[in-house]
Motif scaffolding. Structure first.
Motif, PDB file in Angstrom:
ATOM      1  N   PRO A 203      -3.527   2.398 -32.952  1.00 45.87           N
ATOM      2  CA  PRO A 203      -2.317   2.518 -32.129  1.00 45.87           C
ATOM      3  C   PRO A 203      -1.066   1.976 -32.803  1.00 45.87           C
ATOM      4  O   PRO A 203       0.035   2.132 -32.278  1.00 45.87           O
ATOM      5  CB  PRO A 203      -2.660   1.688 -30.886  1.00 45.87           C
ATOM      6  N   VAL A 204      -1.234   1.324 -33.947  1.00 49.36           N
ATOM      7  CA  VAL A 204      -0.097   0.725 -34.655  1.00 49.36           C
ATOM      8  C   VAL A 204      -0.098   1.236 -36.099  1.00 49.36           C
ATOM      9  O   VAL A 204      -0.674   2.276 -36.387  1.00 49.36           O
ATOM     10  CB  VAL A 204      -0.175  -0.819 -34.595  1.00 49.36           C
ATOM     11  N   GLY A 205       0.536   0.509 -37.010  1.00 47.72           N
ATOM     12  CA  GLY A 205       0.636   0.974 -38.395  1.00 47.72           C
ATOM     13  C   GLY A 205      -0.345   0.307 -39.343  1.00 47.72           C
ATOM     14  O   GLY A 205      -0.113   0.280 -40.552  1.00 47.72           O
ATOM     15  N   ALA A 206      -1.453  -0.232 -38.795  1.00 48.06           N
ATOM     16  CA  ALA A 206      -2.423  -0.921 -39.648  1.00 48.06           C
ATOM     17  C   ALA A 206      -3.183   0.048 -40.552  1.00 48.06           C
ATOM     18  O   ALA A 206      -3.612  -0.318 -41.643  1.00 48.06           O
ATOM     19  CB  ALA A 206      -3.400  -1.717 -38.792  1.00 48.06           C
ATOM     20  N   LEU A 207      -3.352   1.270 -40.092  1.00 54.83           N
ATOM     21  CA  LEU A 207      -4.053   2.299 -40.872  1.00 54.83           C
ATOM     22  C   LEU A 207      -3.170   3.528 -40.969  1.00 54.83           C
ATOM     23  O   LEU A 207      -2.719   4.055 -39.947  1.00 54.83           O
ATOM     24  CB  LEU A 207      -5.382   2.667 -40.202  1.00 54.83           C
ATOM     25  N   THR A 208      -2.922   3.986 -42.182  1.00 49.12           N
ATOM     26  CA  THR A 208      -2.075   5.162 -42.368  1.00 49.12           C
ATOM     27  C   THR A 208      -2.652   6.053 -43.453  1.00 49.12           C
ATOM     28  O   THR A 208      -3.432   5.621 -44.306  1.00 49.12           O
ATOM     29  CB  THR A 208      -0.637   4.769 -42.765  1.00 49.12           C
ATOM     30  N   GLU A 209      -2.250   7.328 -43.428  1.00 45.51           N
ATOM     31  CA  GLU A 209      -2.668   8.284 -44.444  1.00 45.51           C
ATOM     32  C   GLU A 209      -1.801   8.096 -45.683  1.00 45.51           C
ATOM     33  O   GLU A 209      -0.585   8.272 -45.615  1.00 45.51           O
ATOM     34  CB  GLU A 209      -2.510   9.729 -43.941  1.00 45.51           C
ATOM     35  N   LYS A 210      -2.409   7.772 -46.804  1.00 45.14           N
ATOM     36  CA  LYS A 210      -1.630   7.531 -48.018  1.00 45.14           C
ATOM     37  C   LYS A 210      -0.852   8.757 -48.452  1.00 45.14           C
ATOM     38  O   LYS A 210       0.256   8.654 -48.981  1.00 45.14           O
ATOM     39  CB  LYS A 210      -2.558   7.067 -49.151  1.00 45.14           C
ATOM     40  N   GLY A 214       6.059   8.091 -46.743  1.00 37.75           N
ATOM     41  CA  GLY A 214       7.419   8.378 -47.166  1.00 37.75           C
ATOM     42  C   GLY A 214       7.835   9.831 -47.099  1.00 37.75           C
ATOM     43  O   GLY A 214       8.935  10.177 -47.526  1.00 37.75           O
ATOM     44  N   LYS A 215       6.987  10.705 -46.540  1.00 38.81           N
ATOM     45  CA  LYS A 215       7.314  12.140 -46.539  1.00 38.81           C
ATOM     46  C   LYS A 215       8.037  12.597 -45.284  1.00 38.81           C
ATOM     47  O   LYS A 215       8.597  13.690 -45.252  1.00 38.81           O
ATOM     48  CB  LYS A 215       6.035  12.963 -46.723  1.00 38.81           C
ATOM     49  N   GLY A 216       8.000  11.774 -44.234  1.00 33.46           N
ATOM     50  CA  GLY A 216       8.699  12.197 -43.018  1.00 33.46           C
ATOM     51  C   GLY A 216       8.258  11.396 -41.811  1.00 33.46           C
ATOM     52  O   GLY A 216       7.058  11.155 -41.630  1.00 33.46           O
ATOM     53  N   ARG A 217       9.223  10.976 -40.985  1.00 31.74           N
ATOM     54  CA  ARG A 217       8.921  10.272 -39.743  1.00 31.74           C
ATOM     55  C   ARG A 217       8.508  11.273 -38.678  1.00 31.74           C
ATOM     56  O   ARG A 217       8.803  12.484 -38.775  1.00 31.74           O
ATOM     57  CB  ARG A 217      10.142   9.494 -39.266  1.00 31.74           C
ATOM     58  N   VAL A 218       7.882  10.781 -37.634  1.00 29.68           N
ATOM     59  CA  VAL A 218       7.342  11.664 -36.611  1.00 29.68           C
ATOM     60  C   VAL A 218       8.425  12.532 -35.982  1.00 29.68           C
ATOM     61  O   VAL A 218       8.212  13.709 -35.680  1.00 29.68           O
ATOM     62  CB  VAL A 218       6.581  10.842 -35.533  1.00 29.68           C
ATOM     63  N   ASP A 243      10.722  20.378 -44.290  1.00 21.17           N
ATOM     64  CA  ASP A 243      11.275  21.051 -45.474  1.00 21.17           C
ATOM     65  C   ASP A 243      10.253  21.975 -46.136  1.00 21.17           C
ATOM     66  O   ASP A 243      10.083  21.998 -47.360  1.00 21.17           O
ATOM     67  CB  ASP A 243      11.775  20.018 -46.498  1.00 21.17           C
ATOM     68  N   ASN A 244       9.529  22.743 -45.310  1.00 17.72           N
ATOM     69  CA  ASN A 244       8.539  23.720 -45.770  1.00 17.72           C
ATOM     70  C   ASN A 244       7.388  23.071 -46.552  1.00 17.72           C
ATOM     71  O   ASN A 244       6.744  23.708 -47.383  1.00 17.72           O
ATOM     72  CB  ASN A 244       9.174  24.820 -46.633  1.00 17.72           C
ATOM     73  N   GLN A 245       7.136  21.804 -46.267  1.00 23.15           N
ATOM     74  CA  GLN A 245       6.008  21.085 -46.858  1.00 23.15           C
ATOM     75  C   GLN A 245       5.141  20.522 -45.734  1.00 23.15           C
ATOM     76  O   GLN A 245       5.664  20.075 -44.710  1.00 23.15           O
ATOM     77  CB  GLN A 245       6.506  19.910 -47.710  1.00 23.15           C
ATOM     78  N   ILE A 246       3.830  20.543 -45.930  1.00 18.42           N
ATOM     79  CA  ILE A 246       2.942  19.884 -44.969  1.00 18.42           C
ATOM     80  C   ILE A 246       2.958  18.393 -45.259  1.00 18.42           C
ATOM     81  O   ILE A 246       2.673  17.962 -46.378  1.00 18.42           O
ATOM     82  CB  ILE A 246       1.517  20.445 -45.041  1.00 18.42           C
ATOM     83  N   VAL A 247       3.306  17.613 -44.243  1.00 15.40           N
ATOM     84  CA  VAL A 247       3.389  16.158 -44.386  1.00 15.40           C
ATOM     85  C   VAL A 247       2.043  15.514 -44.094  1.00 15.40           C
ATOM     86  O   VAL A 247       1.557  14.665 -44.834  1.00 15.40           O
ATOM     87  CB  VAL A 247       4.466  15.581 -43.447  1.00 15.40           C
ATOM     88  N   LYS A 248       1.419  15.921 -42.995  1.00 19.45           N
ATOM     89  CA  LYS A 248       0.096  15.418 -42.657  1.00 19.45           C
ATOM     90  C   LYS A 248      -0.533  16.318 -41.602  1.00 19.45           C
ATOM     91  O   LYS A 248       0.120  17.198 -41.033  1.00 19.45           O
ATOM     92  CB  LYS A 248       0.153  13.977 -42.157  1.00 19.45           C
ATOM     93  N   VAL A 249      -1.812  16.064 -41.349  1.00 18.29           N
ATOM     94  CA  VAL A 249      -2.560  16.811 -40.334  1.00 18.29           C
ATOM     95  C   VAL A 249      -3.195  15.817 -39.374  1.00 18.29           C
ATOM     96  O   VAL A 249      -3.814  14.837 -39.793  1.00 18.29           O
ATOM     97  CB  VAL A 249      -3.644  17.692 -40.982  1.00 18.29           C
ATOM     98  N   THR A 250      -3.015  16.056 -38.084  1.00 22.31           N
ATOM     99  CA  THR A 250      -3.683  15.266 -37.055  1.00 22.31           C
ATOM    100  C   THR A 250      -4.394  16.236 -36.116  1.00 22.31           C
ATOM    101  O   THR A 250      -4.447  17.443 -36.376  1.00 22.31           O
ATOM    102  CB  THR A 250      -2.675  14.402 -36.277  1.00 22.31           C
ATOM    103  N   SER A 251      -4.957  15.715 -35.046  1.00 21.38           N
ATOM    104  CA  SER A 251      -5.568  16.569 -34.028  1.00 21.38           C
ATOM    105  C   SER A 251      -5.406  15.908 -32.681  1.00 21.38           C
ATOM    106  O   SER A 251      -5.301  14.681 -32.584  1.00 21.38           O
ATOM    107  CB  SER A 251      -7.047  16.798 -34.340  1.00 21.38           C
ATOM    108  N   ASP A 252      -5.352  16.706 -31.634  1.00 23.28           N
ATOM    109  CA  ASP A 252      -5.120  16.213 -30.283  1.00 23.28           C
ATOM    110  C   ASP A 252      -6.424  16.286 -29.495  1.00 23.28           C
ATOM    111  O   ASP A 252      -7.123  17.304 -29.530  1.00 23.28           O
ATOM    112  CB  ASP A 252      -4.050  17.077 -29.607  1.00 23.28           C
ATOM    113  N   GLY A 266     -10.653  18.576 -43.125  1.00 25.72           N
ATOM    114  CA  GLY A 266      -9.680  18.969 -42.110  1.00 25.72           C
ATOM    115  C   GLY A 266      -8.470  18.063 -42.062  1.00 25.72           C
ATOM    116  O   GLY A 266      -7.345  18.526 -41.867  1.00 25.72           O
ATOM    117  N   ARG A 267      -8.684  16.754 -42.251  1.00 25.04           N
ATOM    118  CA  ARG A 267      -7.582  15.808 -42.134  1.00 25.04           C
ATOM    119  C   ARG A 267      -6.806  15.641 -43.440  1.00 25.04           C
ATOM    120  O   ARG A 267      -5.585  15.526 -43.446  1.00 25.04           O
ATOM    121  CB  ARG A 267      -8.096  14.434 -41.682  1.00 25.04           C
ATOM    122  N   PHE A 268      -7.523  15.600 -44.561  1.00 23.01           N
ATOM    123  CA  PHE A 268      -6.874  15.254 -45.821  1.00 23.01           C
ATOM    124  C   PHE A 268      -6.819  16.409 -46.837  1.00 23.01           C
ATOM    125  O   PHE A 268      -6.165  16.268 -47.870  1.00 23.01           O
ATOM    126  CB  PHE A 268      -7.602  14.074 -46.476  1.00 23.01           C
TER     127      PHE A 268
END
Length: 896
Positions: A203-210, A214-218, A243-252, A266-268
């Motif tokens: 729920p916080v920033g303890a774990l992030t996708e490397k 720096g590629k884009g805020r939510v 900017d026509n780049q994939i920043v990351k992938v999540t799922s709902d 799927g994620r990385f």
């Protein structure tokens, strides 16, 4: 239903849900940090404490089940004060670096601080020293910053409860508590599967996708829901772009069969989309070198060369390979182009190499060659038989359903596999058979079921035919006879048979360990016999469930990218079906089935096939005996390849046409459970690359045949008009959720379970099947067995995953699994270079000494061009399905 009062409002909710869920259902938000819909209640953060009349203390809403006439207050002054205190305490030992934190704008703690208007903190003072941890940057995919960890436990719980990997846990006690790996080891040295589930639940920033740092805020990213381009699970992705780049992938958690869960791919595994190797302009080979060309030049040349071959040698001198990685709409157009424009049925795709025997076998037995049940049904099974499927690696999200059934719902698991795959750890019984003896093993199970009177007589009598012939042949396969053939202990076989037959709901899951044999169709028919013998067809928690290997291999088959059927499995030699397509397409169609993948390569080598058009396939790594494949492709007069990268096959082409990835187009994929789902364009095509449907249409126009479709949706409308099982499917209906075929009309809700009333063919048909040995067995020159397959982190021929930086860093080379006893005998140690030799070729590869592979058998994954497993495999074919025998061949192993 339960009636209770929440904040003065009468609420009617289902029995058995929590206060938190009940409140959410009526729009009342109760703050929380440790709750995740995918996890069991934990109650760690205490932010969801509520007042309940008559209760002692303040119960946590996330862990308190509603009861009749309960009175709940969620937002009193006392609760607000308590929650604010709790948030202050958390923030007293939390970095306040929101300006630079990757999670800013998507951080639950930040949102709570804002809601409570916290501009100061009473618990921070000169005598308080907070924690300081070094940031864990030791793996290529996940960054862990324990300075930001709030000890909610969500990452630990999802790793344990959902993934069952147990790669991380709590260490130390009290104020010194920390979440870490065993002994603080890097994640690579733990059972971590790099699924990123821990990142998804933090729920916080303890774990992030490397990869997204720096590629884009939510708030800067566009978010589009689409379907995963990897295995046949059909997971729903949320793709974040800027900017026509994939920043990351999540799922709902609200979408799809995956319910918010994803695997490593799927994620990385998304950065292949923007990889610098992408083809962005057409290429024409001149004097052995590729030069860039315009689209008009390239397509004019393809038209010219194919026309010359057709005029000189006839349409049957041309073939086309369609693709399980392309959309339904593109596969439909490809087979239509080959049939209506070229005039031949020489069209096939990689289903021939994976599940052709499923299509043939289940169609014979049940009338439909597809997965009978839904992915969600698996968790309802009482007994699950997994045979020939390394589910947790090849279909990870379906693997989660198996794990859920066993770990949380008490299901029993039978695993039949030569190798000690991950599911063996959860199994009640593991039967390790000699590769290629599956028919004997299944017949042995049925022998026990018959002898002990465990058959479902009513189901057999009411719903099937042909049982007597099967009974005769199965009686020969006593457990003792099966033990001699397969190596499985007779008593273990008996135990497994009883467990399966006595279950109220038993399901069978299989994949290419069953199908990729010269007896693949027999294997599938045996599985169908076992399911019918016990009546495990047509209801939840039961069924025969072949897991399709690629994102749209089911759809490519449905679309008729096969040499013997039109879309919807309507047979080429059926006059009524052929007339329907002739009227729709306004051409005369050939009534003779065409060549399969392997037959096309053979025909090319023999000089009978002169030209080949390949879309999105890479036979130079995926097909058996690739030295033979190279000879066949080299003998062609003309080869055109349409792909997103210059693959091993594309390098041999005369013309290369740049297609686009899943992220650059609209369309549909059909997953392994027959669910048709949308894919949505998330970025614009790179360079001059075009959608495959555009390329096919423009080429068709040069032949004077107009394919007048302006959108992918219009192609689906044509598909629905000629394909009864897709008759009720259109883009409007697919907006919010997928539909499972058969879906014959626009009012039909789709079919989650096949054969629930009766079999597609009326009555299920038993087929007597006897054991036939593999086409090639060990001898003194080649004394061991080679079997091939996939590993978790890579996909198919590596075209995509090997261009995903983090994944490739985790696993950049192939290896041969060899049992320690065999390794000792051959004086082979871990990471030694080993030479593998078969009658077709040899490769050099590093050794992995492991008990995972049985004595006498070695395993090689086929993803790696540097050590191509298919330089060794046998192209012997199943006589019915024409599928090659990838899973068994004789091999010699020696130190290189």
């Amino acid at each position: 239903m339960i009636t209770l009062t929440i904040d003065g409002n009468k609420v009617h909710v289902p029995e058995g849900i929590t206060i938190l869920e009940a409140a959410k259902s009526v729009g009342i938000r109760i703050p929380n940090l440790c709750n995740d819909k995918r996890l069991h209640p934990f109650g760690a953060c205490r932010l969801c404490l509520v007042e309940v009349e008559g209760a002692r203390g303040l119960p946590p809403a996330c862990a308190t089940i509603v009861s009749q006439d309960m009175v709940v207050r969620t937002n009193t002054e006392q609760l607000q004060s308590l929650r604010k205190n709790l948030v202050e305490l958390i923030l007293s030992d939390h970095p306040l670096d929101c300006l630079t934190c990757e999670q800013s704008g998507n951080c639950k703690l930040q949102n709570l601080a804002y809601a409570f208007k916290m501009d100061s903190n009473r618990f921070v003072g000169e005598h308080f020293e907070g924690h300081y941890f070094s940031v864990d940057d030791t793996n290529p995919l996940i960054l862990r910053d324990n300075n930001k960890c709030i000890l909610c436990g969500r990452c630990v719980r999802i790793c344990e409860e959902v993934e069952t990997a147990n790669a991380i846990g709590f260490a130390k006690r009290g104020f010194e508590s920390v979440i870490t790996t065993p002994y603080g080891a890097p994640l690579q040295e733990t059972p971590c599967e790099f699924c990123g589930q821990c990142v998804s639940t933090c729920p916080v920033g303890a774990l992030t996708e490397k990869m997204s740092l720096g590629k884009g805020r939510v708030w800067e990213c566009e978010q589009v829901v689409t379907t995963c381009p990897y295995c046949g699970c059909g997971c729903q992705l949320v793709v974040h772009t800027k900017d026509n780049q994939i920043v990351k992938v999540t799922s709902d958690v609200k979408y799809g069969v995956n319910k918010g869960n994803l695997c490593i791919k799927g994620r990385f595994g998304f950065d292949f989309v923007n990889h610098p190797d992408r083809l962005k302009t057409p290429l024409i080979k001149k004097n052995g070198e590729f030069i860039e060309a315009s689209w008009d030049e390239a397509l004019d040349l393809v038209h010219k060369k194919l026309s010359e071959v057709k005029n000189k040698n006839g349409p049957n001198a041309i073939g086309g390979l369609s693709s399980a990685k392309c959309t339904n709409e593109e596969n439909y157009l490809m087979q239509k182009f080959i049939r209506a424009v070229i005039g031949t049925n020489n069209v096939d795709h990689c289903a021939r190499l994976c599940h052709a025997s499923t299509v043939a076998g289940l169609a014979k037995a049940f009338g439909s060659g597809a997965m009978t049940n839904s992915i969600g049904d698996i968790a309802d099974s009482k007994v699950i038989l997994v045979i020939g499927s390394n589910t947790t690696e090849a279909h990870p999200i379906i693997g989660l359903e198996v794990r859920k059934a066993v770990k949380h719902r008490g299901a029993k698991l039978i695993v039949i596999d030569p190798r000690k795959i991950r599911l063996v750890e959860l199994s009640t019984i593991w039967l390790s058979q000699r590769p290629g003896t599956d028919v004997a093993v299944i017949n042995g199970l049925m022998n026990v079921i018959l002898e002990e009177g465990l058959i479902n007589k009513k189901f057999i009598g009411d719903c099937t035919i042909g049982f007597d012939e099967v009974e005769k042949i199965v009686k020969k396969y006593t457990p003792e006879m099966v033990e001699k053939i397969s190596g499985i202990q007779a008593d273990d076989l008996r135990q497994a048979a009883r467990l399966f037959a006595e279950a109220s709901d038993a399901s069978i899951i299989y994949s290419m360990g069953i199908t990729q044999h010269s007896t693949g169709t027999d294997n599938v028919l045996s599985i169908a016999n076992l399911a019918m013998l016990t009546g495990n067809i047509g209801r939840p928690g039961a069924g025969v469930n072949p897991l399709r290997g690629q994102n749209n291999v089911q759809g490519a088959c449905d679309m008729g990218a096969l040499p013997n059927v039109f879309p919807g499995y309507q047979k080429i030699d059926n006059e009524d079906a052929r007339k329907k397509f002739e009227e729709k397409w306004k051409v005369k169609l050939d009534d003779k089935p065409g060549l399969t993948v392997v037959e096309m390569i053979n025909a090319a080598r023999e000089g009978k096939l002169k030209a080949l058009y390949i879309m999105g396939e890479n036979p130079m790594l995926s097909d058996p005996d690739i030295n033979h494949v190279k000879e066949g492709l080299g003998a062609l007069d003309f080869l055109v390849v349409q792909d997103i990268f210059l693959t091993e096959t594309a390098r041999l082409a005369d013309v290369v046409l740049p297609g686009v990835s899943f992220a650059e187009k609209n369309g549909t994929f059909t997953n392994t459970e027959r669910r048709v789902q949308r894919i949505h364009k998330v970025i614009e095509p790179l360079g001059e690359a075009k959608e495959d449907r555009e390329i096919i249409s423009e080429l068709s126009r040069r032949f004077g045949y107009e394919m007048n479709h302006h959108t992918a949706g219009q192609i689906m409308d044509e598909i629905a008009s000629v394909t009864p099982s897709y008759g009720g499917i259109n883009y409007q209906r697919l907006k919010t959720r997928g539909l499972q075929w058969p879906c014959p009309d626009s009012d039909h809700p789709g079919t989650p379970i096949l054969h629930s009333q009766q079999f597609t063919c009326g009555k299920g048909i038993f087929h007597p099947v006897g054991y036939i040995a593999p086409a090639e067995e060990p001898d003194k020159d080649y004394p061991m067995i080679l079997t091939t397959g996939r590993i978790l982190v890579h996909y198919h021929t590596g075209t995509m995953t090997r261009r995903s930086k983090g994944i490739e860093e985790l696993c950049s080379e192939g290896c041969v699994e060899i049992n320690p006893k065999d390794a000792d005998k051959l004086k082979i140690k871990k990471d030694d270079w080993v030479k593998l030799t078969t009658r077709r070729g040899e490769i050099k590869i590093k050794a992995k000494v492991t008990r995972r592979s049985p004595v006498g058998t070695v395993f090689v994954a086929f993803h790696f061009s540097e050590s191509p497993a298919n330089a060794l495999t046998n192209s012997a074919l199943d006589p019915v399905a024409k599928i090659p025998e990838f899973k068994v061949c004789a091999v010699r192993v020696e130190r290189a």
